[in-house]
Every structure is written in C-alpha cells, then in structure tokens.
Design an enzyme around this catalytic site. Structure first.
Site, short mmCIF file in Angstrom:
data_model
loop_
_atom_site.label_atom_id
_atom_site.label_comp_id
_atom_site.label_asym_id
_atom_site.label_seq_id
_atom_site.Cartn_x
_atom_site.Cartn_y
_atom_site.Cartn_z
N GLN A 65 -0.80 10.07 15.48
CA GLN A 65 -1.75 10.69 14.35
C GLN A 65 -3.05 11.17 14.64
OE1 GLN A 65 -0.94 8.50 10.38
NE2 GLN A 65 -0.18 7.09 11.66
N ARG A 100 3.70 10.95 5.31
CA ARG A 100 3.05 10.57 3.85
C ARG A 100 4.18 10.24 2.83
NH1 ARG A 100 -0.43 8.49 5.72
NH2 ARG A 100 0.66 9.43 7.55
N LYS A 149 -0.95 -1.50 8.86
CA LYS A 149 -2.21 -1.64 9.69
C LYS A 149 -3.56 -2.33 8.90
CE LYS A 149 -3.94 2.97 9.50
NZ LYS A 149 -5.32 2.58 8.95
N THR A 150 -3.50 -2.10 7.70
CA THR A 150 -4.45 -2.49 6.78
C THR A 150 -4.32 -3.90 6.48
OG1 THR A 150 -5.05 -0.25 5.87
CG2 THR A 150 -6.04 -2.32 4.79
N ASP A 194 -10.82 0.94 12.69
CA ASP A 194 -9.53 1.37 12.28
C ASP A 194 -9.60 2.87 12.76
OD1 ASP A 194 -7.42 1.61 10.97
OD2 ASP A 194 -8.11 1.85 8.90
N GLU A 195 -8.23 3.55 12.84
CA GLU A 195 -8.21 4.88 13.15
C GLU A 195 -8.83 5.51 14.41
OE1 GLU A 195 -6.03 6.44 11.38
OE2 GLU A 195 -6.03 5.85 9.25
#
Length: 658
Positions: free
Chosen positions: A256, A592, A32-33, A225-226
């Site tokens: 998430q 993770r 995504k980044t 973001d997020e």
C-alpha cells in the site's frame, strides 16, 4: 489477560512484543489499528505510564479514530492505579507532533509561540511572489512545480545549500533561487509551511541534545502507523526519538505504498531490520473486511510486484459476489452506468454513504457529478475543503493576525476585507514600516483597523473560541456585508461562517490561546478525508481519488477509468509510468471494498479537449476470469474469456448496441 482475548494469534504476538524494535507488516483490513490500540493498553498493564506512549499516523481522521479507540480500551481495561498520573497516550499526526514540539521549544528555533502555519494556498501565493522576486515568470516556471521541487527536497532532509550543490537541471537551479526568496518570506512573516513543521523539528532534535533527550525520556514507547508512507525526515525523527532504547513499533504494508511522488520511501520498510538492530517482524495476513472474491482478486494483482515482502492475505469471510466489469462507450456512458447502478444499489437497501466511486485523477469527477445530478443520487466529492473557502480563510486570517501581527500575508488579506477604503500604497507603507508617514483620513482608518485588531487579540486571549469567532465576524463588518448583499451566495457564505462557529465549540473546553492554536493547526493540516461528514450529516455516495481513499473502507466500491495511460497512469513529465506503484494503487482501490466491486472503463474519453480511443488497463487481465461477471460489451461465454485485448473488437461493437 482480557484485553488480549479478542486478538488473533499474530495480533497478540505484536501486542505483547513491547521491548525493542518491531515491524508489523499488516495486510489490508487485517486489524492494524486494533492491534496498535491493544498494544498500548498492554503497555499500560505492564506499568508504563500512559503519557510515555506516543503513536503517530498521517491523517487527522486516522489519529482521531486511533485516539478514540485507545481511550475507550483504556477506560475498559486499565486499573485506576495504572492511570493515577492522569496522563493519556499522545496519538497524533507527524505534522501535529511537529507543531506541538516547535511551540513548546519555540525559542530554540527562533520562532514566536504563535507562529503562522502556511497551508498549500498560502505557500502557493508565497512561491509565486518568490518566483517574481527572483526575476522569473510564473507562467514559465509554474508555482506548483517549483513548490513541489522544494517540498521534495525538504522531505529528503536537504538544506537549500545541499540541494543547490547537486542541482543539475535548469529548473532545479531556478527552484534553488526561488527557495531562498521563499524562505525569507516565511522568516519575515514568522511562519512555517507543512514541510518546515517536520524539517525544523528534525533540525532541532539533531542540534539540541538536551531537547532530544527530554523527548526521548518523555516518549519511551513509540508507534508509527503507515510506515511505508514515511519520507526521510519522518524516518529520521522516529529514529532520533527512539534513541538507544529503540522501543519503536512500526506498522505498514509495502503493498500500500502509493506516495513516492511526495517523497515516501519504501526502503524505510524494506530496510527496517538494517536500520534497527535485532528487530522482530510480525505478519498480519488475515483480512476481516472483504469477501474471498475481493481478496483473491487483490492477491492476484499485487503478487506481480517484485519490490515487496512476500505475504498472502486471506479471509474467513464468505465468498461473496463476483466482481462486475463494465465497458462504456464513452466517459459519459461509463458515468451514467455508475450513477444508475449506485441508485439501484441504494434502492435495494444500501445507504448512499456505503458506496464509494474511486478515480485515478481529479478531472474524472466532472462527468460523474453530472451523472449523479441527472439521476438525483446524493453524492459528496472529497477535495473541496471547508477551511479553504474564502470567507472561512478571511476569518481565520483575522485570528492569526491578532496573535501574530508580523504576518504580512494575513495583514494584506484582511486589511480591506470587507472594503475599508485602504489603498495599496497605504498597505505598502505599513509593510515597509512607514506607518508614521500616514496622515489625515488615511491615518484614521489605520488607527481604527489597529484598534479592531487589538480588540480581537484581547478576545482571543480571554474568551471562548466560539465567542471570539462570533466577535470577529461581527466586529470586522463581515456579517453586515453579507447580510446587506443578500444574494444566495452571500447567505451561503454567512452560513459557512456560522458552521465555523459551531465547529469552534469543540475547542471551547480548552484555554483560550490553546484553543486558537488547535483550531488554526487543524485548519492548516486538514486532509481530504477530514471532509467526510458523519453519516447523519450527509448520507451521500463518496466520490474521490484512490489516493484520498487510502485507509478508508466501504461495502460497495466502483473503480473507474481503468484504461492504459489513465490507470495505470502515464505521467505528463518524462517519468512515464511507475508500473509497481500504479499496481499498488490498484491494490489499495480493490481492498477498500467489503462486499462488492465494479470495475469500469470507457472505450473513448475526452481528455484535454480531445477524444481518445482507449484500451483496457493491463491490470484487469491480472484478475482470474472466474472472479468476474462481464457487462457492457466484454464478451461473455461459458465461464472462460480471451485476453482483454482480444475481446476489444467484440466489446466495442456490443457496447454501441447498449
């Protein structure tokens, strides 16, 4: 276009969809980044001035990573004529954006430019005082609980009056009374807490159309973001900034969403298409981080949640190792297994910083630390923040007081640090404005202190930040006090202050007052993840809560304490277990990992001084047996296993023999 060639089909679709509202549902490890930063470069290629692009995320670490990647891509792909304005996209956090905006328009909200930002410990102290001023006992109405109630209400964009009109319970009504006293303290000290940084920004955008329009013109393309972690205030700020253009791209993953306890509203994602008309949705489902085994396990876990947008994460990576499941006899036995396995993994060639040990609650770290110490395995616990060390806070308080003399909290903290023989009665008279009543030696001490503060203010306004901090440490007598003390603790504290000066050199290229503001802002808004040092600084196994691990990745991950009541966690209040959020938290923990996962639990664990017999987490049964290797007592067989609860008696017997 070369800057788009490295993107997969869905990433490219998100990057080139530049006009109107866009929802990018990005699975864990799906890049995504990378997608957002390439989208920023694409906007610049289309002729958008870089300074008209805003990207907002949640932690300083995430913002720093996104900023660095965006700048590198711009240097690589943007033409000189596209950068002729000399501007750069603004990549920041919500809270830093609030600070930046409120400083710029401080007169509109009745604040000095150098307003003080309360960190959590400052707020805790102020809340305790507010409880006492309201006539209540802090032992009966716990300050953290009161602060949490007020913080949640502010995050929901409620005023104190709105909150009080709906306050049904006695604790809520008490919190409303405390809120009034607390806000008065903030106003008197010309300070804002974390929540005010956002709420005051929102109120300004709502009430001052000329400022709102100016910011809408400044930031024509917005990225959040997020997005699954946004609360009501953050959603409203984003909506108002987007304005009529609605050129807003939000990136998130419902799977998430793990912060409902602090006000994050999953509906902001679920209802995005209703909030922003004609919105487009793009799904990023290819994972680049993890093995097929890890992805298969995490998909099996999260699919049981109902409140989600259906998506299936996949990967073209190797199958990788099976997940190891270990059952310890006790919490100490579990910790010893983890430390020993981490040591073996390091001996086999892994770097210590490639390994993370995740736990649901902070108390679990004690046994783990003991085990890592006993086996001499280097480790770092996230949570003990550098800026929260007493000596560091003392120096920063001097710096804050020099530029904001009205902050009595900083005055009280430093006026006798180190000791200057100034008593509490004298301090009270200063706070009450009775400075003229002081006489003799006492008046002389105060005059000397005031002169010192003026000297510090002059330094802060004219010198490099690192030089100002050196001046404070020497001029206040702090350095001499630690040197005279001579104990190991004194010398360690002095080393911490030298580290503070070293850190300050990062800001020395800025104008003096701007550098001070930046350091104080970073110190107040520091997150747990900001404590992770570069690999060269501290190559150590990371011990942290699952919440703190959000957004991070490691080749090797231990997920510990997988017992009913602990993970999933049964809260001590009346709310019990939020099964879906706890499953999302387990999903975050699983994703993770890149190469290998260990899942561990203990048959018995000491909690609050009492030994408790546990049953394995229900989440473990969600993972297919063929993805797991058993260790430490869970029965093994010919590739098949019974339910975990059926295995309980056998595993308990086997683990005793280990």
């Amino acid at each position: 276009m070369k800057h788009l060639e490295v993107l997969n089909e869905k990433q490219r679709e998100a990057a080139v969809t530049t006009e109107g509202p866009l929802l990018v549902l990005a699975g864990a490890g799906s890049g995504k980044t990378k997608t957002v930063t390439h989208r920023i470069v694409h906007l610049i290629h289309l002729g958008i001035a870089p300074e008209q692009i805003l990207a907002v995320t949640f932690t300083n670490k995430a913002a720093k990573e996104m900023r660095e990647r965006a700048v590198a891509l711009i240097k690589r792909f943007a033409r000189p004529d596209q950068m002729s304005s000399g501007g750069q996209p603004l990549v920041t956090t919500f809270h830093s954006f609030g600070v930046r905006t409120l400083r710029e328009f401080h007169e509109a909200v009745g604040l000095p430019r150098h307003f003080t930002i309360y960190d959590r410990s400052d707020s805790g102290r102020a809340i305790k005082k507010a409880i006492e001023e309201s006539g209540y006992n802090p032992k009966e109405f716990e300050p953290r609980r009161m602060l949490s109630i007020i913080s949640r209400a502010k995050g929901d964009a409620l005023s104190r009056d709105d909150f009080m009109s709906d306050a049904a319970s006695y604790p809520d009504r008490v919190a409303g009374e405390v809120w009034e006293k607390y806000d008065k303290q903030l106003k008197d000290e010309r300070a804002l807490d974390f929540d005010d940084l956002l709420l005051k920004t929102l109120r300004m955008l709502e009430s001052r159309p000329e400022i709102r329009q100016k910011l809408q013109e400044r930031f024509r393309y917005i990225h959040i973001d997020e997005y699954q972690d946004t609360n009501k205030v953050q959603y409203e700020i984003a909506r108002l900034l987007a304005g009529e253009r609605q050129n807003i791209c939000v990136v998130g993953d419902i799977d998430q969403s793990i912060y409902s306890w602090r006000g994050a509203d999953i509906k902001n994602v679920l209802q995005f298409e209703r909030h922003f008309k004609n919105a487009k949705t793009v799904l990023l489902e290819e994972n680049y981080r993890s093995t097929k085994t890890i992805i298969d396990a995490s998909n099996k876990v999260i699919v049981k949640n109902r409140n989600r947008v259906p998506k299936t994460v996949f990967t073209n990576n190797d199958t990788g190792e099976k997940i190891t499941m270990f059952a310890g006899f006790s919490g100490a036995h579990e910790a010893e297994y983890i430390a020993r396995t981490a040591k073996n993994t390091i001996d086999a060639g892994a770097s210590p910083s490639d390994i993370a040990v995740l736990f649901r609650t902070n108390f679990q770290s004690r046994a783990l630390e003991e085990a890592f110490l006993n086996l001499d395995v280097p480790y770092q616990v996230l949570g003990v923040k550098f800026f929260e060390r007493k000596e560091v806070k003392d120096v920063l308080s001097y710096l804050r007081l020099a530029l904001n003399p009205g902050c009595t909290a900083d005055l009280v903290r430093v006026i006798n640090t180190p000791a200057r023989g100034i008593g509490k009665v004298t301090v009270l008279k200063i706070i009450e404005g009775k400075r003229n009543e002081l006489q003799g030696a006492t008046a002389g001490k105060i005059e000397a202190f005031e002169q010192m503060m003026m000297d510090i203010a002059d330094e802060a306004r004219t010198k490099k930040l690192s030089d100002t901090l050196k001046f404070i440490i020497a001029r206040t007598g702090i350095e001499m006090t630690f040197k005279k003390g001579g104990t190991e603790e004194d010398l360690e504290r002095l080393e911490n202050l030298r580290e503070l000066v070293s850190l300050a050199t990062r800001y020395d290229d800025r104008a003096s007052e701007e550098a001070v503001e930046a350091l104080l802002e970073d110190a107040a808004l520091q997150s747990d993840q900001d404590e992770i040092k570069d690999k060269e600084e501290k190559d150590a196994v990371r011990l942290m809560t699952v919440h703190a691990a959000k957004g991070l990745e490691f080749p090797y991950v231990f997920i510990t304490g997988l017992e009913e009541g602990l993970f999933p966690h049964e809260r001590l209040d009346q709310k019990g277990v939020d099964q879906e959020e706890e499953r999302r938290l387990f999903y975050v923990a699983l994703t993770r990992a890149g190469k290998k996962i260990w899942l561990t639990y203990a048959h018995s664990r000491v909690i609050f001084g009492s030994s408790r017999v546990n049953i394995p987490s229900s989440f473990l049964a969600d993972i297919d047996a063929d993805l797991i290797d058993m260790e430490g007592g869970l029965t093994e067989g010919s590739g098949k296993r019974r339910g975990l609860l059926d295995d309980w008696d056998d595993s308990f017997e086997n683990v005793i023999e280990i």
